[in-house]
Design an enzyme around this catalytic site. Structure first.
Site, PDB file in Angstrom:
ATOM      1  N   HIS A 246    -138.851-105.248  33.966  1.00  0.00           N
ATOM      2  CA  HIS A 246    -138.312-104.747  35.245  1.00  0.00           C
ATOM      3  C   HIS A 246    -139.501-104.517  36.185  1.00  0.00           C
ATOM      4  CE1 HIS A 246    -136.520-101.704  37.960  1.00  0.00           C
ATOM      5  NE2 HIS A 246    -135.341-102.091  37.524  1.00  0.00           N
TER       6      HIS A 246
ATOM      7  N   ASP B 218    -141.023 -99.459  27.802  1.00  0.00           N
ATOM      8  CA  ASP B 218    -140.062 -99.097  28.839  1.00  0.00           C
ATOM      9  C   ASP B 218    -138.694 -99.033  28.155  1.00  0.00           C
ATOM     10  OD1 ASP B 218    -138.186 -99.012  30.808  1.00  0.00           O
ATOM     11  OD2 ASP B 218    -138.928-100.730  31.944  1.00  0.00           O
TER      12      ASP B 218
ATOM     13  N   GLN C 269    -133.375 -98.975  29.222  1.00  0.00           N
ATOM     14  CA  GLN C 269    -132.109 -99.507  28.701  1.00  0.00           C
ATOM     15  C   GLN C 269    -131.925 -99.131  27.231  1.00  0.00           C
ATOM     16  OE1 GLN C 269    -129.852-100.784  30.613  1.00  0.00           O
ATOM     17  NE2 GLN C 269    -131.103-101.055  32.430  1.00  0.00           N
TER      18      GLN C 269
ATOM     19  N   LYS D 277    -129.141 -93.461  33.621  1.00  0.00           N
ATOM     20  CA  LYS D 277    -128.483 -94.510  32.818  1.00  0.00           C
ATOM     21  C   LYS D 277    -127.961 -93.918  31.507  1.00  0.00           C
ATOM     22  CE  LYS D 277    -131.842 -97.885  34.471  1.00  0.00           C
ATOM     23  NZ  LYS D 277    -131.252 -98.621  35.572  1.00  0.00           N
TER      24      LYS D 277
ATOM     25  N   CYS E  64    -134.190-106.716  39.772  1.00  0.00           N
ATOM     26  CA  CYS E  64    -135.570-106.194  39.755  1.00  0.00           C
ATOM     27  C   CYS E  64    -136.375-106.847  38.637  1.00  0.00           C
ATOM     28  CB  CYS E  64    -135.602-104.676  39.606  1.00  0.00           C
ATOM     29  SG  CYS E  64    -134.844-103.812  40.964  1.00  0.00           S
TER      30      CYS E  64
HETATM   31  C1  LIG Z   1    -135.695-101.789  32.025  1.00  0.00           C
HETATM   32  C2  LIG Z   1    -135.780-100.857  33.212  1.00  0.00           C
HETATM   33  N1  LIG Z   1    -136.933-100.253  33.489  1.00  0.00           N
HETATM   34  C3  LIG Z   1    -137.060 -99.412  34.510  1.00  0.00           C
HETATM   35  C4  LIG Z   1    -136.002 -99.124  35.345  1.00  0.00           C
HETATM   36  C5  LIG Z   1    -136.205 -98.181  36.473  1.00  0.00           C
HETATM   37  O1  LIG Z   1    -135.475 -97.003  36.305  1.00  0.00           O
HETATM   38  P1  LIG Z   1    -135.317 -96.010  37.532  1.00  0.00           P
HETATM   39  O2  LIG Z   1    -134.832 -96.835  38.686  1.00  0.00           O
HETATM   40  O3  LIG Z   1    -134.320 -95.018  37.085  1.00  0.00           O
HETATM   41  O4  LIG Z   1    -136.647 -95.415  37.791  1.00  0.00           O
HETATM   42  C6  LIG Z   1    -134.787 -99.754  35.120  1.00  0.00           C
HETATM   43  C7  LIG Z   1    -133.653 -99.537  36.038  1.00  0.00           C
HETATM   44  O5  LIG Z   1    -132.847-100.424  36.273  1.00  0.00           O
HETATM   45  C8  LIG Z   1    -134.665-100.632  34.016  1.00  0.00           C
HETATM   46  O6  LIG Z   1    -133.508-101.254  33.743  1.00  0.00           O
END
Ligand SMILES: Cc1ncc(COP(=O)(O)O)c(C=O)c1O
Length: 409
Positions: A126, A203, A206, A229, A367
Site C-alpha cells: 500500500h 504492515d 489488513q 478496519k 493506493c
Molecule cells: C495494507 C494497508 N496498509 C496501510 C493502510 C493505511 O491505513 P490507514 O489509511 O488507516 O492509515 C491501508 C489502508 O487501506 C492498507 O490496506
C-alpha cells in the site's frame, strides 16, 4: 489461512451488533463489501465513545483530578488490550498513532539512514508502506530495493534473501495485500531478514482483521495496523515495536507528553511509548478501539475465520464462473479480499452501477500503484468481506454484476 466453515455460525446475531447494517441504500438493503477500506462499527464501540464523552472525560496523564485519572486509566487500559490482542510482551511496546499510515511514518522517520542504505519492500505494498520510504530516498539518499511477486501475490523467499544485504536498514512488507488478499509468510521473512541482521516492519492493516496474531512469537521488530478496519473508530492506529527497537528510534513529532525535560538549551525525551505520542493523543479513539478489540476477541475467532473463508470461496467460485470477469489473486490461503475486472468496463462504472443496487464495492488503484503496474491494469474493482457479511450478499454481488454487464456492454 481460512478453512471452510464446519460449525454453525449465527451471522444474524452478530449483525445485530452493527446498527448501520439495518439501513437501506438506493431503496435496497445495504450490501457492504468495502470492508478492506473501512469496516462498520458495533454498538459497543459507538457506546464506549459516547459513554466516555457523557460520563468520564478529560485530558490524560499528569491529571490531579478524578476525571483525568479515570480517563488516563481508560486510555492506558486500551493499550493493555492492544498488547494482549497482538501478543506484545509489554504495553510499553504499543504506540498509539492516528492510523496505520502514521505508524509506518514514525518508523521511517526515526531510523538512522545514510546515503546508500537500503530499504527492501515488495511491489504489492500500500502507498502507506511505500511513500515514507520514498521520503528517505529523496531526502537521505536511501535506495529502495523492490521484491517482485507472482500474479497471486506470493513472494519468492530466495529472491527476498538475495535482496537483503549489509546495507539493508529495513525490510518493510505487508502481512496481507489489500488488493490480492494474499498473506505473506511473515515468520520466514523475519527469519531470513534477521539472519542478515536486518529488522522487519510488517504492515498488518489488513491481516490484523483476518487472522490471529502473536508478534512476540513472530519475532517481528515493528508491526503497524489501523483501528478503523478492525471495527474500531477512525483516527487511531497502532505501532508495535520491540522495546529495544522503539528505544533506538528518534522521535517523530515534538510537543507535549513526549518529553522528560525541556530547557532553553536542551530537551530530553520521554521513554517509549510516550516518546512517540506528542500532544493530546487520540483518547476517545483509543477507548473505542479497546471496545472493538474486546468485542472482536469475545467472538469465536476460529468460527469467524472459517465463515470468512466460506464467503471468499463462494465469491471466488461464482466470479470465476463468469468468463467476462478476471480475478486478480487466487492464492488458496488468501483473505476475503477479491479484486476483479469486468471485460470492457471501467471499474468505476462497475462500482457505480453496483451501488445503484445497494452493493458497496471499491474501485480504483487501491493506493497500490506499483502493484497495478505489475498486474498491467490501471484499476480494479474490489469486494472485501467482513465477519458480518452473509452468503446471500455474495449472490447479491453476482446478480448486481450481471446487471452492470448488461448496462455497460
Ligand atoms: C495494507 C494497508 N496498509 C496501510 C493502510 C493505511 O491505513 P490507514 O489509511 O488507516 O492509515 C491501508 C489502508 O487501506 C492498507 O490496506
Amino acid at each position: 489461512m481460512n478453512a471452510p466453515i464446519k460449525r454453525p455460525f449465527d451471522v444474524e446475531a452478530l449483525r445485530a451488533d452493527f446498527p448501520i447494517l439495518r439501513r437501506e441504500v438506493q431503496g435496497r438493503p445495504l450490501v457492504y463489501l468495502d470492508n478492506a477500506a473501512s469496516a462498520q462499527k458495533p454498538e459497543v464501540v459507538i457506546g464506549a465513545m459516547s459513554n466516555a464523552m457523557r460520563g468520564s472525560y478529560a485530558n490524560v496523564h499528569r491529571g490531579l483530578h478524578t476525571l483525568a485519572n479515570e480517563t488516563t486509566e481508560a486510555f492506558e487500559s486500551a493499550r493493555n488490550s492492544v498488547a494482549r490482542f497482538i501478543g506484545a510482551s509489554a504495553a510499553s511496546e504499543i504506540v498509539f498513532t492516528k492510523g496505520g499510515t502514521q505508524a509506518i511514518n514514525i518508523v521511517a522517520a526515526g531510523i538512522d539512514i545514510q546515503p546508500g542504505d537500503e530499504i527492501v519492500l515488495s511491489v504489492m505494498e500500500h502507498h502507506s508502506n511505500i511513500v515514507p520510504w520514498h521520503f528517505l530516498r529523496e531526502r537521505k539518499g536511501a535506495v529502495l530495493r523492490w521484491l517482485d511477486i507472482d500474479e497471486d501475490g506470493r513472494i519468492d523467499l530466495d529472491a527476498l534473501d538475495a535482496l537483503i544485504g549489509a546495507r539493508t536498514k529495513m525490510v518493510a512488507i505487508t502481512h496481507m495485500s489489500n488488493v490480492l488478499g494474499a498473506p505473506t509468510p511473515a515468520a520466514d521473512i523475519v527469519r531470513i531478514a534477521h539472519a542478515k541482521g536486518a529488522p522487519v516492519l510488517l504492515d498488518g492493516c489488513q491481516r490484523a482483521v483476518h487472522g490471529r496474531l502473536d508478534v512476540t512469537a513472530l519475532d517481528v521488530d515493528f508491526y503497524a495496523f489501523t483501528g478503523h478496519k478492525l471495527y474500531g473508530p477512525t483516527g487511531i492506529g497502532v505501532l508495535y515495536g520491540k522495546a529495544e527497537r522503539l528505544a533506538a528510534l528518534a522521535p517523530f513529532e515534538g510537543g507535549g507528553e513526549m518529553i522528560d525535560i525541556v530547557e532553553q538549551g536542551r530537551v530530553l525525551y520521554n521513554a517509549p511509548p510516550h516518546r512517540f505520542e506528542a500532544g493530546t493523543p487520540p483518547i476517545l479513539e483509543a477507548i473505542g478501539l479497546k471496545a472493538a478489540i474486546d468485542w472482536f476477541t469475545n467472538q469465536d475467532r476460529a468460527v469467524i475465520e472459517a465463515h470468512e473463508g466460506t464467503l471468499r470461496e463462494r465469491a471466488m467460485a461464482a466470479l470465476g464462473d463468469l468468463d467476462w470477469v478476471t480475478l486478480h489473486g487466487r492464492a488458496p490461503d488468501k483473505g476475503a479480499i477479491i479484486a476483479f475486472s469486468v471485460a470492457g468496463a471501467h471499474p468505476h462504472d462497475v462500482a457505480q452501477i453496483l451501488d445503484r443496487q445497494g452493493v458497496a464495492v471499491r474501485a480504483g488503484h487501491h493506493c497500490a500503484q506499483p502493484l497495478m503496474q505489475r498486474l498491467g491494469v490501471s484499476a480494479t474493482a474490489r469486494a472485501s468481506f467482513a465477519c458480518y457479511n452473509r452468503l446471500d450478499e455474495v449472490d447479491a454481488l453476482i446478480e448486481a454484476l450481471h446487471k452492470a454487464r448488461k448496462l455497460l456492454s
